[in-house]
Design a protein around this motif. Structure first.
Motif, PDB file in Angstrom:
ATOM      1  N   LEU A  36       6.068   0.422  45.855  1.00  0.00           N
ATOM      2  CA  LEU A  36       5.590   1.027  47.138  1.00  0.00           C
ATOM      3  C   LEU A  36       5.017   2.324  46.970  1.00  0.00           C
ATOM      4  CD1 LEU A  36       8.936   0.297  48.764  1.00  0.00           C
ATOM      5  CD2 LEU A  36       6.998  -1.066  49.143  1.00  0.00           C
ATOM      6  N   GLU A  37       4.065   2.430  47.917  1.00  0.00           N
ATOM      7  CA  GLU A  37       3.441   4.064  47.987  1.00  0.00           C
ATOM      8  C   GLU A  37       3.406   4.526  49.476  1.00  0.00           C
ATOM      9  OE1 GLU A  37      -0.561   3.595  46.564  1.00  0.00           O
ATOM     10  OE2 GLU A  37      -1.055   2.170  48.299  1.00  0.00           O
ATOM     11  N   PHE A  38       3.101   5.790  49.448  1.00  0.00           N
ATOM     12  CA  PHE A  38       3.345   6.486  50.858  1.00  0.00           C
ATOM     13  C   PHE A  38       1.937   6.275  51.551  1.00  0.00           C
ATOM     14  CE2 PHE A  38       6.862   8.902  49.023  1.00  0.00           C
ATOM     15  CZ  PHE A  38       7.533   8.853  50.217  1.00  0.00           C
ATOM     16  N   ALA A  39       2.365   5.668  52.734  1.00  0.00           N
ATOM     17  CA  ALA A  39       0.969   5.628  53.358  1.00  0.00           C
ATOM     18  C   ALA A  39       0.899   6.606  54.395  1.00  0.00           C
ATOM     19  CB  ALA A  39       1.217   4.209  54.588  1.00  0.00           C
ATOM     20  N   GLU A  40       2.205   7.341  54.882  1.00  0.00           N
ATOM     21  CA  GLU A  40       2.081   8.527  55.572  1.00  0.00           C
ATOM     22  C   GLU A  40       3.206   9.245  54.889  1.00  0.00           C
ATOM     23  OE1 GLU A  40       2.460   8.124  59.723  1.00  0.00           O
ATOM     24  OE2 GLU A  40       1.206   6.409  59.928  1.00  0.00           O
ATOM     25  N   GLU A  41       2.778  10.401  54.633  1.00  0.00           N
ATOM     26  CA  GLU A  41       3.870  11.486  54.047  1.00  0.00           C
ATOM     27  C   GLU A  41       4.055  12.774  54.430  1.00  0.00           C
ATOM     28  OE1 GLU A  41       4.593  12.900  49.537  1.00  0.00           O
ATOM     29  OE2 GLU A  41       3.018  11.705  49.750  1.00  0.00           O
ATOM     30  N   SER A  43       5.310  16.415  55.532  1.00  0.00           N
ATOM     31  CA  SER A  43       5.749  17.565  54.690  1.00  0.00           C
ATOM     32  C   SER A  43       7.358  17.758  54.440  1.00  0.00           C
ATOM     33  CB  SER A  43       4.995  18.897  55.324  1.00  0.00           C
ATOM     34  OG  SER A  43       5.488  19.260  56.519  1.00  0.00           O
ATOM     35  N   VAL A  44       8.045  17.520  55.419  1.00  0.00           N
ATOM     36  CA  VAL A  44       9.370  17.936  55.269  1.00  0.00           C
ATOM     37  C   VAL A  44      10.172  16.495  55.508  1.00  0.00           C
ATOM     38  CG1 VAL A  44       9.601  19.968  56.221  1.00  0.00           C
ATOM     39  CG2 VAL A  44       9.508  17.988  57.916  1.00  0.00           C
ATOM     40  N   LEU A  45      11.246  16.057  54.785  1.00  0.00           N
ATOM     41  CA  LEU A  45      12.204  14.878  54.919  1.00  0.00           C
ATOM     42  C   LEU A  45      11.013  13.736  54.652  1.00  0.00           C
ATOM     43  CD1 LEU A  45      14.480  15.736  57.703  1.00  0.00           C
ATOM     44  CD2 LEU A  45      14.934  15.784  55.275  1.00  0.00           C
ATOM     45  N   ARG A  46      10.396  13.667  53.472  1.00  0.00           N
ATOM     46  CA  ARG A  46       9.371  12.617  53.587  1.00  0.00           C
ATOM     47  C   ARG A  46      10.071  11.233  53.299  1.00  0.00           C
ATOM     48  NH1 ARG A  46       6.436  12.272  47.983  1.00  0.00           N
ATOM     49  NH2 ARG A  46       8.349  12.261  46.536  1.00  0.00           N
ATOM     50  N   PHE A  47      11.243  11.180  52.506  1.00  0.00           N
ATOM     51  CA  PHE A  47      11.774   9.987  52.293  1.00  0.00           C
ATOM     52  C   PHE A  47      12.616   9.416  53.506  1.00  0.00           C
ATOM     53  CE2 PHE A  47      11.670  11.823  47.908  1.00  0.00           C
ATOM     54  CZ  PHE A  47      10.961  10.885  47.499  1.00  0.00           C
ATOM     55  N   PHE A  48      12.887  10.141  54.530  1.00  0.00           N
ATOM     56  CA  PHE A  48      13.255   9.809  55.704  1.00  0.00           C
ATOM     57  C   PHE A  48      12.443   9.541  56.797  1.00  0.00           C
ATOM     58  CE2 PHE A  48      16.609  12.315  53.976  1.00  0.00           C
ATOM     59  CZ  PHE A  48      17.751  11.584  53.901  1.00  0.00           C
ATOM     60  N   PHE A  49      11.194   9.995  57.086  1.00  0.00           N
ATOM     61  CA  PHE A  49      10.343   9.964  57.790  1.00  0.00           C
ATOM     62  C   PHE A  49       9.026   9.302  57.493  1.00  0.00           C
ATOM     63  CE2 PHE A  49      12.828  13.267  59.712  1.00  0.00           C
ATOM     64  CZ  PHE A  49      13.571  12.486  60.777  1.00  0.00           C
ATOM     65  N   CYS A  51       6.137   6.706  55.969  1.00  0.00           N
ATOM     66  CA  CYS A  51       5.896   5.107  56.075  1.00  0.00           C
ATOM     67  C   CYS A  51       5.300   4.768  54.499  1.00  0.00           C
ATOM     68  CB  CYS A  51       4.641   5.028  57.091  1.00  0.00           C
ATOM     69  SG  CYS A  51       5.474   5.490  58.773  1.00  0.00           S
ATOM     70  N   LEU A  52       5.933   3.621  54.209  1.00  0.00           N
ATOM     71  CA  LEU A  52       5.380   2.970  52.914  1.00  0.00           C
ATOM     72  C   LEU A  52       4.702   1.930  53.143  1.00  0.00           C
ATOM     73  CD1 LEU A  52       8.983   3.461  51.118  1.00  0.00           C
ATOM     74  CD2 LEU A  52       7.068   5.055  50.883  1.00  0.00           C
ATOM     75  N   ARG A  53       3.814   1.352  52.127  1.00  0.00           N
ATOM     76  CA  ARG A  53       3.122   0.246  51.849  1.00  0.00           C
ATOM     77  C   ARG A  53       3.227  -0.438  50.545  1.00  0.00           C
ATOM     78  NH1 ARG A  53      -1.629   3.205  53.237  1.00  0.00           N
ATOM     79  NH2 ARG A  53      -2.097   4.297  51.340  1.00  0.00           N
ATOM     80  N   LEU A  54       3.232  -1.755  50.572  1.00  0.00           N
ATOM     81  CA  LEU A  54       3.399  -2.672  49.383  1.00  0.00           C
ATOM     82  C   LEU A  54       2.323  -2.118  48.359  1.00  0.00           C
ATOM     83  CD1 LEU A  54       4.458  -5.884  51.050  1.00  0.00           C
ATOM     84  CD2 LEU A  54       5.826  -4.295  49.711  1.00  0.00           C
TER      85      LEU A  54
END
Length: 74
Positions: A36-41, A43-49, A51-54
């Motif tokens: 997976l890669e970040f579609a939207e990352e 600046s804070v709490l990136r693993f909680f908020f 969005c990931l894409r395949l």
């Protein structure tokens, strides 16, 4: 690495054996699992908020192999 926490007196031995069997199957077929890669990352709490894409079509390949090995046992 996978950490599996189990609360006391909630799961039976059959539940644990089923989970161990599926984890072993995933390990055997780990070559099918992509990433997976970040579609939207944010600046804070990136693993909680975030969005990931395949990356690739690996979920379809994994499901195809699962159905080949286990049929429609879901």
């Amino acid at each position: 690495m996978v950490r599996l926490a189990l609360p006391k007196r909630v799961f039976t031995l059959l539940h644990i054996k089923y989970t161990a069997d599926r984890q072993a199957w995933l390990h055997k077929n780990q070559r099918l699992i992509g990433g997976l890669e970040f579609a939207e990352e944010p600046s804070v709490l990136r693993f909680f908020f975030g969005c990931l894409r395949l990356i690739g079509d690996w979920p379809e390949l994994l499901v195809k192999q699962f159905r080949k090995d286990f049929g429609d046992s879901l």
